[in-house]
Design a protein around this motif. Structure first.
Motif, PDB file in Angstrom:
ATOM      1  N   LYS A 102       0.876  -1.175   0.000  1.00  0.00           N
ATOM      2  CA  LYS A 102       0.000   0.000   0.000  1.00  0.00           C
ATOM      3  C   LYS A 102       0.911   1.223   0.000  1.00  0.00           C
ATOM      4  CE  LYS A 102      -2.151  -0.737   3.850  1.00  0.00           C
ATOM      5  NZ  LYS A 102      -3.113  -0.575   4.979  1.00  0.00           N
ATOM      6  N   SER A 113       0.724   3.829   1.642  1.00  0.00           N
ATOM      7  CA  SER A 113       1.008   4.288   3.003  1.00  0.00           C
ATOM      8  C   SER A 113       2.193   3.535   3.593  1.00  0.00           C
ATOM      9  CB  SER A 113      -0.221   4.102   3.896  1.00  0.00           C
ATOM     10  OG  SER A 113      -0.603   2.738   3.965  1.00  0.00           O
ATOM     11  N   GLU A 114       2.305   2.243   3.280  1.00  0.00           N
ATOM     12  CA  GLU A 114       3.428   1.450   3.770  1.00  0.00           C
ATOM     13  C   GLU A 114       4.730   1.873   3.088  1.00  0.00           C
ATOM     14  OE1 GLU A 114       1.074  -2.718   4.766  1.00  0.00           O
ATOM     15  OE2 GLU A 114       1.818  -2.356   2.721  1.00  0.00           O
ATOM     16  N   ASN A 165       1.638   7.758  -7.216  1.00  0.00           N
ATOM     17  CA  ASN A 165       2.523   7.096  -6.258  1.00  0.00           C
ATOM     18  C   ASN A 165       3.874   7.793  -6.149  1.00  0.00           C
ATOM     19  OD1 ASN A 165       0.397   5.357  -6.050  1.00  0.00           O
ATOM     20  ND2 ASN A 165       1.560   3.496  -6.475  1.00  0.00           N
TER      21      ASN A 165
END
Length: 211
Positions: free
Chosen positions: A153, A155-156, A185
């Motif tokens: 993800k 966020s990761e 991204n």
């Protein structure tokens, strides 16, 4: 050292006429013309990183190149001469040093068995984690950052970049993205890199950077 990004997760590093190839998988263009390859590093056994047809093309011109990979990679490539690597291993090969980090591929889904994965740090400068968020235990000059995969993800990814705090960063492992996806991204990764004083580059397949 020059870094050339190939399609998806493949990188070719060059220094003083010698080369290291990282993760030449099946999403990458046929690699039939490389010379001076000292080492091939395969972070794990998935086909987008480990692909026998690519290895044969590279080895055809570079028969003495060493193949470094996890135990599972070595088992898959049992008909090749390989060197098994594990967390903490350190090798000198030609003009390059290779240090390995981590043991396990990031989880795709709880129903899919985990496999081995070893990230690699080349010349204490360029770090590529393979399919993992393994954080090295030393400052990183350049991070090759995965930006798209079934196992991540954004966020990761952002948390991983914040933990590594590279001085420079570029996107890789990104064959799955459209132009819109790259913009989205890459923008998130760039935001975190710059927040910690680093710089971000978007290398397209065939682009080269120098460190």
């Amino acid at each position: 050292m020059q870094i050339t990004k190939y399609e998806h997760a493949c990188l070719v590093l060059e220094k003083q006429g010698q080369r290291v190839v990282i993760d030449p998988g099946f999403y990458t263009r046929p690699m039939s013309d490389l010379q001076g390859v000292q080492a091939i590093v395969i972070t794990h056994m998935h086909d987008d990183h480990c692909y026998e047809e690519q290895l044969d093309r590279i080895l055809n011109n570079n028969p003495t190149a060493k193949i470094y990979g996890t135990d599972e990679v070595c088992q898959r490539l049992s008909s090749y001469q390989t060197i098994a690597v594990h967390h903490g291993d350190f090798y000198t090969d030609g003009n390059f040093t290779l240090e390995f980090f981590g043991d396990i591929h990031a989880e795709i889904h709880r129903s899919i068995p985990l496999i081995q994965n070893c990230g690699v740090l080349v010349d204490s400068e360029l770090y590529y984690p393979g399919d993992s968020f393994t954080t090295p235990d030393q400052p990183i000059k350049v991070l090759a950052c995965p930006t798209s995969a079934p196992w991540l993800k954004i966020s990761e990814v952002m948390d991983f970049v914040a933990a590594v705090k590279p001085r420079r960063c570029f996107a890789t492992h990104n064959a799955h993205l459209s132009d819109v996806g790259h913009d989205l991204n890459n923008g998130r990764v760039k935001q975190v890199v710059e927040a910690h004083g680093g710089s971000f580059e978007f290398l397209k397949p065939g682009d080269t950077a120098t460190i």
